[in-house]
Design an enzyme around this catalytic site. Sequence first.
Site, PDB file in Angstrom:
ATOM      1  CE  LYS A 151      -3.981   0.705   2.125  1.00  0.00           C
ATOM      2  NZ  LYS A 151      -5.062   0.740   1.147  1.00  0.00           N
TER       3      LYS A 151
HETATM    4  N1  PMP Z   1      -7.686  -3.081  -2.943  1.00  0.00           N
HETATM    5  C1  PMP Z   1      -7.117  -1.862  -2.942  1.00  0.00           C
HETATM    6  C2  PMP Z   1      -6.339  -1.437  -4.137  1.00  0.00           C
HETATM    7  C3  PMP Z   1      -7.252  -1.011  -1.826  1.00  0.00           C
HETATM    8  O1  PMP Z   1      -6.681   0.187  -1.822  1.00  0.00           O
HETATM    9  C4  PMP Z   1      -8.018  -1.452  -0.720  1.00  0.00           C
HETATM   10  C5  PMP Z   1      -8.215  -0.536   0.453  1.00  0.00           C
HETATM   11  N2  PMP Z   1      -7.146  -0.591   1.343  1.00  0.00           N
HETATM   12  C6  PMP Z   1      -8.590  -2.730  -0.746  1.00  0.00           C
HETATM   13  C7  PMP Z   1      -8.399  -3.518  -1.878  1.00  0.00           C
HETATM   14  C8  PMP Z   1      -9.376  -3.267   0.411  1.00  0.00           C
HETATM   15  O2  PMP Z   1      -8.514  -3.575   1.479  1.00  0.00           O
HETATM   16  P1  PMP Z   1      -9.019  -3.518   2.991  1.00  0.00           P
HETATM   17  O3  PMP Z   1     -10.157  -4.448   3.106  1.00  0.00           O
HETATM   18  O4  PMP Z   1      -7.825  -3.974   3.778  1.00  0.00           O
HETATM   19  O5  PMP Z   1      -9.397  -2.115   3.264  1.00  0.00           O
END
Ligand code: PMP
Length: 291
Positions: A151
């Site tokens: 991320k």
């Molecule tokens: N895919 C992407 C590209 C994201 O940015 C996110 C948000 N963090 C998610 C999936 C979903 O992840 P999470 O459930 O950990 O928020």
Amino acid sequence: MGEWININGEFVRKEEAKISVFDHGLLYGDGVFEGLRSYKGRIFKLEEHLKRLYRSAHFILLTPPITRREMGEEIKRTLVKNQLHDAYIRVVITRGEGDLGLDPWKCPRPTYFIITDRIQLYPETLYEKGLEVVTVSIRRNPLYSLDPQVKSLNYLNNILAKIEGRNAGCMEAIMLNQEGWVLECTGDNIFIVEEGVLVTPPTYIGVLEGITRNTVMELARAKGMEVKEEIFSRYRLYNAQECFLTGTAAEIVPVVKVDGRPIGEGVPGPVTCEMRKIFREYVEREGTPIY
Ligand code: PMP
């Protein structure tokens, strides 16, 4: 928004919360972040989010200025300072200030900051009626360029996809890889339901290992549902009985149309609605207490 922003452990009023123009987080997107939530005074999946943040940092060879445990404490301190119980929490670690070159070795001190905000859910009607989405031409960063597990502050790939989705009149966009396999949305993971079985793309194909995604898989299995991590194409997506997206901010969002094709009956399906109910009950129970 919470009045107080935590910058490197110091609380600053939001109007005065500023980062240097020489910070490589700004100049090059050189940094990592996490988005978390708290429900009724408990931080949802705090350890999982911290682990992902520190793994992202490790991947880009960034040593955070404080330990994982300390970061957890700083997050709690920020929520307490802002007296928030139900919040969206953004944690950012940047490479810090350097010169105008790319060289991260010229950035001696990484910066971190924590913003806490009141949660802004999508309008309730969206959950009742479901979302229409499109697949877009922008492909997700391949593993050999920038692993989507990280991320990073470099979300331009997803932003370009979002722009393409918005230009087509949709709030979310589905991203594919070079071969055309379905990966994920710009800020959410994707699930389809086929004959009562939940299917989501495996992380090795190049999707973020979403914490909501993992929670949904766990909760579904605990309810005796079958869950598969399997690659699938648009053909299977269009012909699935149901489709939904998962993410920290959005939770579980039903998808009722993809590229103009109605999914199933074109309304949120029973498995999606059941998962939403189970998930909501779970978030009220789980979590690290703040107070
Ligand atoms: N895919 C992407 C590209 C994201 O940015 C996110 C948000 N963090 C998610 C999936 C979903 O992840 P999470 O459930 O950990 O928020």
